[in-house]
Enzyme design. Structure first.
Site, PDB file in Angstrom:
ATOM      1  N   ARG A  28       0.862  -1.167   0.000  1.00 38.37           N
ATOM      2  CA  ARG A  28       0.000   0.000   0.000  1.00 38.37           C
ATOM      3  C   ARG A  28       0.907   1.229   0.000  1.00 38.37           C
ATOM      4  O   ARG A  28       2.050   1.154   0.465  1.00 38.37           O
ATOM      5  CB  ARG A  28      -0.877  -0.006   1.265  1.00 38.37           C
ATOM      6  CG  ARG A  28      -1.936   1.075   1.286  1.00 38.37           C
ATOM      7  CD  ARG A  28      -2.700   1.076   2.616  1.00 38.37           C
ATOM      8  NE  ARG A  28      -3.617   2.197   2.689  1.00 38.37           N
ATOM      9  CZ  ARG A  28      -4.130   2.673   3.812  1.00 38.37           C
ATOM     10  NH1 ARG A  28      -3.812   2.106   4.972  1.00 38.37           N
ATOM     11  NH2 ARG A  28      -4.951   3.695   3.801  1.00 38.37           N
ATOM     12  N   HIS A  29       0.409   2.342  -0.496  1.00 42.14           N
ATOM     13  CA  HIS A  29       1.184   3.588  -0.482  1.00 42.14           C
ATOM     14  C   HIS A  29       1.433   4.038   0.968  1.00 42.14           C
ATOM     15  O   HIS A  29       0.831   3.511   1.904  1.00 42.14           O
ATOM     16  CB  HIS A  29       0.421   4.677  -1.238  1.00 42.14           C
ATOM     17  CG  HIS A  29      -0.964   4.842  -0.708  1.00 42.14           C
ATOM     18  ND1 HIS A  29      -1.222   5.504   0.462  1.00 42.14           N
ATOM     19  CD2 HIS A  29      -2.144   4.348  -1.131  1.00 42.14           C
ATOM     20  CE1 HIS A  29      -2.509   5.435   0.724  1.00 42.14           C
ATOM     21  NE2 HIS A  29      -3.104   4.734  -0.225  1.00 42.14           N
ATOM     22  N   ARG A  32      -0.687   9.768   3.293  1.00 38.97           N
ATOM     23  CA  ARG A  32      -1.228  10.742   2.333  1.00 38.97           C
ATOM     24  C   ARG A  32      -2.102  11.752   3.042  1.00 38.97           C
ATOM     25  O   ARG A  32      -2.497  11.550   4.187  1.00 38.97           O
ATOM     26  CB  ARG A  32      -2.042  10.030   1.241  1.00 38.97           C
ATOM     27  CG  ARG A  32      -3.139   9.146   1.793  1.00 38.97           C
ATOM     28  CD  ARG A  32      -4.300   8.968   0.863  1.00 38.97           C
ATOM     29  NE  ARG A  32      -5.189   7.903   1.314  1.00 38.97           N
ATOM     30  CZ  ARG A  32      -5.958   7.960   2.391  1.00 38.97           C
ATOM     31  NH1 ARG A  32      -5.954   9.044   3.171  1.00 38.97           N
ATOM     32  NH2 ARG A  32      -6.731   6.947   2.726  1.00 38.97           N
ATOM     33  N   ARG A 101       0.253   9.293  -5.261  1.00 34.41           N
ATOM     34  CA  ARG A 101       0.726   8.745  -3.989  1.00 34.41           C
ATOM     35  C   ARG A 101       1.396   7.381  -4.146  1.00 34.41           C
ATOM     36  O   ARG A 101       2.267   7.025  -3.351  1.00 34.41           O
ATOM     37  CB  ARG A 101      -0.405   8.672  -2.966  1.00 34.41           C
ATOM     38  CG  ARG A 101      -1.600   7.804  -3.317  1.00 34.41           C
ATOM     39  CD  ARG A 101      -2.631   7.865  -2.187  1.00 34.41           C
ATOM     40  NE  ARG A 101      -3.881   7.168  -2.471  1.00 34.41           N
ATOM     41  CZ  ARG A 101      -4.880   7.684  -3.169  1.00 34.41           C
ATOM     42  NH1 ARG A 101      -4.779   8.881  -3.703  1.00 34.41           N
ATOM     43  NH2 ARG A 101      -6.010   6.992  -3.334  1.00 34.41           N
ATOM     44  N   GLU A 202     -15.953   1.119  -8.200  1.00 34.10           N
ATOM     45  CA  GLU A 202     -15.639   0.426  -6.951  1.00 34.10           C
ATOM     46  C   GLU A 202     -16.940   0.158  -6.211  1.00 34.10           C
ATOM     47  O   GLU A 202     -17.825   1.009  -6.199  1.00 34.10           O
ATOM     48  CB  GLU A 202     -14.747   1.311  -6.058  1.00 34.10           C
ATOM     49  CG  GLU A 202     -13.290   1.312  -6.453  1.00 34.10           C
ATOM     50  CD  GLU A 202     -12.390   1.884  -5.357  1.00 34.10           C
ATOM     51  OE1 GLU A 202     -12.891   2.268  -4.282  1.00 34.10           O
ATOM     52  OE2 GLU A 202     -11.165   1.942  -5.594  1.00 34.10           O
ATOM     53  N   ASP A 293      -5.018  -0.115  -0.366  1.00 35.50           N
ATOM     54  CA  ASP A 293      -5.561  -1.074   0.606  1.00 35.50           C
ATOM     55  C   ASP A 293      -6.599  -1.990  -0.047  1.00 35.50           C
ATOM     56  O   ASP A 293      -6.672  -3.174   0.257  1.00 35.50           O
ATOM     57  CB  ASP A 293      -6.136  -0.371   1.844  1.00 35.50           C
ATOM     58  CG  ASP A 293      -7.065   0.790   1.522  1.00 35.50           C
ATOM     59  OD1 ASP A 293      -7.298   1.063   0.320  1.00 35.50           O
ATOM     60  OD2 ASP A 293      -7.565   1.435   2.458  1.00 35.50           O
TER      61      ASP A 293
END
Ligand SMILES: *[C@@H]1O[C@H](CO)[C@@H](O)[C@H](O)[C@H]1NC(C)=O
Ligand SMILES: *[C@@H]1O[C@H](CO)[C@@H](O)[C@H](O)[C@H]1NC(C)=O
Length: 392
Positions: A28-29, A32, A101, A202, A293
């Protein structure tokens, strides 16, 4: 507790005949800025001010990821996978989603791990999500929609979260907010959930879980990013147990959206195909994929990972955390083995912004897949893993 104890033992278990052959990570990044801008509607109190655009990697997020990268390269050198910090281009592949990100996270990781010896790859059209990382509904049949809605509804029905809702009502003073005055959202207990399932979007659930998710996310990013404690949820949340209470709503929100059986398989299909190719034919020593995520949630669900808890964290898919697939070779028995960990910085390590090293490592939590039974060292036969991949 078992996982913590267990992983320490496993990390120290220097079994001479085992050699690390390959590492494949899905990350995951890092930290942020908050994703949603209308926080003011949910509380009249003064919200912290963020520099930069919504959903962008922060400066501290970059630093955290450099620390993670540096730690991972130290660990891989310690296991003799690499001899130095500057591998050949054909030994490593780093691939990111198109979001600022994720690209910046991948760059920061590479900077910490490999200095400037490795290039970060991503789809050049950064105006839209890379399909590999896009967790959207692709199956257009009514049968699928009905099935998925019933699975999501079942999860929603099982959720009861009085504590985080009560805490958020109180901390926000929701009764005194503009959403209360204008939209009658005066308590999270009084709002209804609605499942939103549209083709090429999504999956989502509107209502209290969604509201709780983006409020708590904004609190947590402020805490991670180092805002003064009185600015983080106005000083009301500091302890891991308090974070855990609030984040139970965040975990539930992601669980309903991304972790039902049939839906997760559909959402993760392109990523799974991509990773399956790497697992079956990838000849590089190290692969890093940087996404979201949602990717980790859908993948762990589709691959039937058993439920897990992460010690010293309240997130289920922590910022900067990585699923780590390790391929080991047992020289005595001439066979390949798999070990899967969640590697992540603890809540406190992120808040404190500490350098991560072999002596002060991030957290390792052992994961297990159904149908890939672990031995005492946390390993399962690579050939069993291949069978799982082919059956998916
Ligand atoms: C769509 O979902 C239905 C119901 O689960 C399934 O039978 C079908 O194979 C799916 N189609 C695709 C293309 O995945
Ligand atoms: C409601 O918010 C105003 C500021 O907009 C504040 O002066 C007042 O004390 C708040 N009342 C309650 C009950 O929180």
């Amino acid at each position: 507790m078992f996982v913590k104890w267990c992983s320490i033992v496993l990390l120290c278990a220097c079994v001479d005949s085992l050699k690390l052959k390959q590492v494949i990570m899905l990350s995951r990044h890092s930290i942020r800025t908050p994703l949603v801008l209308n926080l003011e509607d949910y509380s009249e109190k003064k919200w912290p001010v963020w520099e930069g655009e919504s959903g962008y990697l922060t400066k501290k997020g970059r630093q955290l990821e450099r620390f993670m990268g540096r730690y991972v390269s130290e660990w891989m050198m310690n296991e003799n996978l690499f001899q130095n910090k500057c591998p050949d281009e054909d030994e490593v592949h780093v691939y990111s989603n198109t979001k600022q990100r994720t690209i910046e996270t991948a760059e920061a990781f590479v900077d910490g791990a490999f200095e400037d010896c490795v290039t970060v790859h991503y789809n050049r059209d950064t105006t839209k999500m890379d399909p590999i990382f896009n967790s959207i509904v692709r199956n257009d049949t009514q049968e699928f929609k009905d099935l998925v809605i019933s699975e999501m509804q079942k999860k929603l029905d099982a959720i009861s979260l009085p504590r985080p809702y009560r805490e958020l009502d109180r901390i926000l003073e929701l009764k005194n907010s503009s959403v209360c005055r204008k939209e009658n959202v005066c308590s999270l207990f009084k709002v209804k959930h609605d499942i939103v399932l549209n083709l090429n979007e999504e999956p989502d659930v509107s209502g209290p879980l969604k509201i709780a998710n983006f409020i708590v996310d904004a609190f947590l990013m402020a805490y991670y990013d180092g805002k003064p404690i009185h600015e983080v949820a106005w000083g009301e949340v500091t302890l891991l147990t308090e974070w855990d209470t609030l984040l139970s709503a965040v975990r539930a929100y992601h669980d309903v959206r991304f972790k039902t059986k049939h839906l997760s398989r559909d959402l993760v299909n392109p990523l799974l195909e991509h990773m399956r190719d790497i697992f079956l034919t990838g000849d590089k020593k190290f692969y890093l994929l940087v996404g979201h995520d949602a990717n980790i949630n859908a993948l762990t669900s589709a691959m039937n990972f058993m439920d897990y808890t992460l010690h010293d964290q309240a997130e289920k898919t922590p910022i900067s955390g990585k699923l780590v697939f390790q391929k080991w070779y047992d020289e005595h028995k001439d066979r390949e083995l798999l070990r899967v960990y969640y590697l992540y910085p603890s809540l406190q390590q992120i808040r404190d912004g500490v350098q991560l090293t072999l002596d002060n490592p991030p957290q390792w939590a052992l994961l297990e897949m159904e149908n890939c039974k672990l031995d005492v060292l946390g390993l399962c036969p690579w050939e069993d893993f291949v069978k799982i991949l082919k059956a998916l």
